[in-house]
Design a protein around this motif. Structure first.
Motif, mmCIF file in Angstrom:
data_model
loop_
_atom_site.group_PDB
_atom_site.id
_atom_site.type_symbol
_atom_site.label_atom_id
_atom_site.label_comp_id
_atom_site.label_asym_id
_atom_site.label_seq_id
_atom_site.Cartn_x
_atom_site.Cartn_y
_atom_site.Cartn_z
ATOM 1 N N UNK A 1 0.833 -1.200 0.000
ATOM 2 C CA UNK A 1 0.000 0.000 0.000
ATOM 3 C C UNK A 1 0.869 1.252 0.000
ATOM 4 N N UNK A 2 1.970 1.198 0.701
ATOM 5 C CA UNK A 2 2.850 2.355 0.768
ATOM 6 C C UNK A 2 3.423 2.686 -0.600
ATOM 7 N N UNK A 3 3.770 1.635 -1.378
ATOM 8 C CA UNK A 3 4.287 1.825 -2.724
ATOM 9 C C UNK A 3 3.251 2.538 -3.588
ATOM 10 N N UNK A 4 1.991 2.083 -3.511
ATOM 11 C CA UNK A 4 0.926 2.693 -4.300
ATOM 12 C C UNK A 4 0.742 4.166 -3.951
ATOM 13 N N UNK A 5 0.850 4.483 -2.665
ATOM 14 C CA UNK A 5 0.626 5.871 -2.262
ATOM 15 C C UNK A 5 1.716 6.789 -2.828
ATOM 16 N N UNK A 6 2.900 6.249 -3.084
ATOM 17 C CA UNK A 6 3.955 7.040 -3.712
ATOM 18 C C UNK A 6 3.807 7.059 -5.229
ATOM 19 N N UNK A 7 3.288 5.980 -5.793
ATOM 20 C CA UNK A 7 3.155 5.855 -7.239
ATOM 21 C C UNK A 7 2.054 6.753 -7.799
ATOM 22 N N UNK A 8 0.949 6.860 -7.098
ATOM 23 C CA UNK A 8 -0.193 7.627 -7.609
ATOM 24 C C UNK A 8 0.177 9.088 -7.901
ATOM 25 N N UNK A 9 0.836 9.817 -6.995
ATOM 26 C CA UNK A 9 1.196 11.211 -7.330
ATOM 27 C C UNK A 9 2.152 11.303 -8.532
ATOM 28 N N UNK A 10 3.043 10.337 -8.669
ATOM 29 C CA UNK A 10 3.968 10.332 -9.812
ATOM 30 C C UNK A 10 3.188 10.121 -11.107
ATOM 31 N N UNK A 11 2.253 9.188 -11.073
ATOM 32 C CA UNK A 11 1.435 8.919 -12.258
ATOM 33 C C UNK A 11 0.553 10.135 -12.595
ATOM 34 N N UNK A 12 0.024 10.779 -11.578
ATOM 35 C CA UNK A 12 -0.801 11.978 -11.804
ATOM 36 C C UNK A 12 0.034 13.111 -12.423
ATOM 37 N N UNK A 13 1.283 13.230 -11.996
ATOM 38 C CA UNK A 13 2.172 14.224 -12.617
ATOM 39 C C UNK A 13 2.366 13.919 -14.088
ATOM 40 N N UNK A 14 2.479 12.635 -14.407
ATOM 41 C CA UNK A 14 2.604 12.227 -15.809
ATOM 42 C C UNK A 14 1.382 12.631 -16.613
ATOM 43 N N UNK A 15 0.203 12.463 -16.032
ATOM 44 C CA UNK A 15 -1.040 12.875 -16.694
ATOM 45 C C UNK A 15 -0.997 14.378 -16.958
ATOM 46 N N UNK A 16 -0.522 15.149 -15.978
ATOM 47 C CA UNK A 16 -0.448 16.607 -16.135
ATOM 48 C C UNK A 16 0.517 17.002 -17.256
ATOM 49 N N UNK A 17 1.610 16.271 -17.408
ATOM 50 C CA UNK A 17 2.555 16.563 -18.498
ATOM 51 C C UNK A 17 1.870 16.330 -19.842
ATOM 52 N N UNK A 18 1.142 15.235 -19.966
ATOM 53 C CA UNK A 18 0.421 14.954 -21.216
ATOM 54 C C UNK A 18 -0.600 16.067 -21.476
ATOM 55 N N UNK A 19 -1.271 16.523 -20.451
ATOM 56 C CA UNK A 19 -2.238 17.612 -20.605
ATOM 57 C C UNK A 19 -1.539 18.899 -21.063
ATOM 58 N N UNK A 20 -0.355 19.179 -20.522
ATOM 59 C CA UNK A 20 0.388 20.383 -20.938
ATOM 60 C C UNK A 20 0.803 20.287 -22.406
ATOM 61 N N UNK A 21 1.230 19.114 -22.826
ATOM 62 C CA UNK A 21 1.623 18.914 -24.222
ATOM 63 C C UNK A 21 0.408 19.100 -25.121
ATOM 64 N N UNK A 22 -0.711 18.509 -24.732
ATOM 65 C CA UNK A 22 -1.926 18.652 -25.525
ATOM 66 C C UNK A 22 -2.381 20.101 -25.551
ATOM 67 N N UNK A 23 -2.252 20.802 -24.426
ATOM 68 C CA UNK A 23 -2.603 22.221 -24.368
ATOM 69 C C UNK A 23 -1.783 23.004 -25.392
ATOM 70 N N UNK A 24 -0.489 22.738 -25.458
ATOM 71 C CA UNK A 24 0.394 23.445 -26.383
ATOM 72 C C UNK A 24 -0.028 23.184 -27.836
ATOM 73 N N UNK A 25 -0.315 21.939 -28.157
ATOM 74 C CA UNK A 25 -0.731 21.579 -29.519
ATOM 75 C C UNK A 25 -2.112 22.162 -29.842
ATOM 76 N N UNK A 26 -3.006 22.075 -28.884
ATOM 77 C CA UNK A 26 -4.366 22.574 -29.064
ATOM 78 C C UNK A 26 -4.364 24.085 -29.268
ATOM 79 N N UNK A 27 -3.551 24.776 -28.474
ATOM 80 C CA UNK A 27 -3.448 26.230 -28.577
ATOM 81 C C UNK A 27 -2.957 26.651 -29.974
ATOM 82 N N UNK A 28 -1.956 25.955 -30.489
ATOM 83 C CA UNK A 28 -1.439 26.267 -31.829
ATOM 84 C C UNK A 28 -2.510 26.031 -32.890
ATOM 85 N N UNK A 29 -3.218 24.927 -32.767
ATOM 86 C CA UNK A 29 -4.277 24.584 -33.719
ATOM 87 C C UNK A 29 -5.414 25.615 -33.673
#
Length: 155
Positions: A1-29
């Motif tokens: 359980x402790x491993x999962x609690x550390x993994x979830x914030x890291x995975x959520x940060x990854x989601x935010x990076x994908x959102x930032x990349x999509x934001x950049x592409x979407x904004x240009x379009x």
């Protein structure tokens, strides 16, 4: 359980990076599609589309009013994501699924977001759910390409 609690914030940060990349592409379009619109409008529209896709509306002002006033435009652009951003379907699919898994681990049901992404033909149904390492590798690769992350060898 402790491993999962550390993994979830890291995975959520990854989601935010994908959102930032999509934001950049979407904004240009959207800047090209709506050249008469101000940058602030394009930024708000891009943010509203991403928030809609990921089921994370911004209830604060002026964003809530912007969404209300531009609901038709947001819906129209949502319908075009799969075609206009075909190259983003893999990262978006993975980010949406990872967000779903993280939310699910925290007792949040957002299965409707995946169903909606599938209806919009954004979600690649045949794609396997990414393992954490594979998702984070994709995030690093794209994040480095778009200048959102510093390559590990430079840290």
């Amino acid at each position: 359980m402790r491993f999962e609690s550390k993994l979830i914030p890291i995975m959520r940060e990854g989601v935010e990076v994908i959102k930032m990349i999509f934001f950049k592409k979407l904004k240009a379009y959207l800047s090209q599609k709506y050249p008469e619109r101000e940058t602030s409008y394009i930024n708000k529209l891009s943010g509203a589309i991403i928030n809609d896709l990921f089921g994370t509306p911004n209830p604060g002002e002026p964003f809530a009013t912007f969404v209300k006033e531009n609901r038709a435009c947001i819906a129209e652009e949502m319908d075009h994501i799969a075609v206009e951003f075909d190259g983003m379907r893999i990262p978006l699919t993975d980010a949406l699924r990872v967000q779903f898994l993280c939310d699910n681990q925290e007792g949040i049901d957002n299965s409707r977001i995946l169903a909606r992404a599938q209806e919009l033909h954004i979600l690649l149904v045949d794609r396997e759910v990414p393992l954490p390492r594979h998702f984070l590798d994709l995030v690093r690769k794209l994040g480095n390409t778009f200048g959102f992350l510093v390559p590990q060898d430079q840290v």
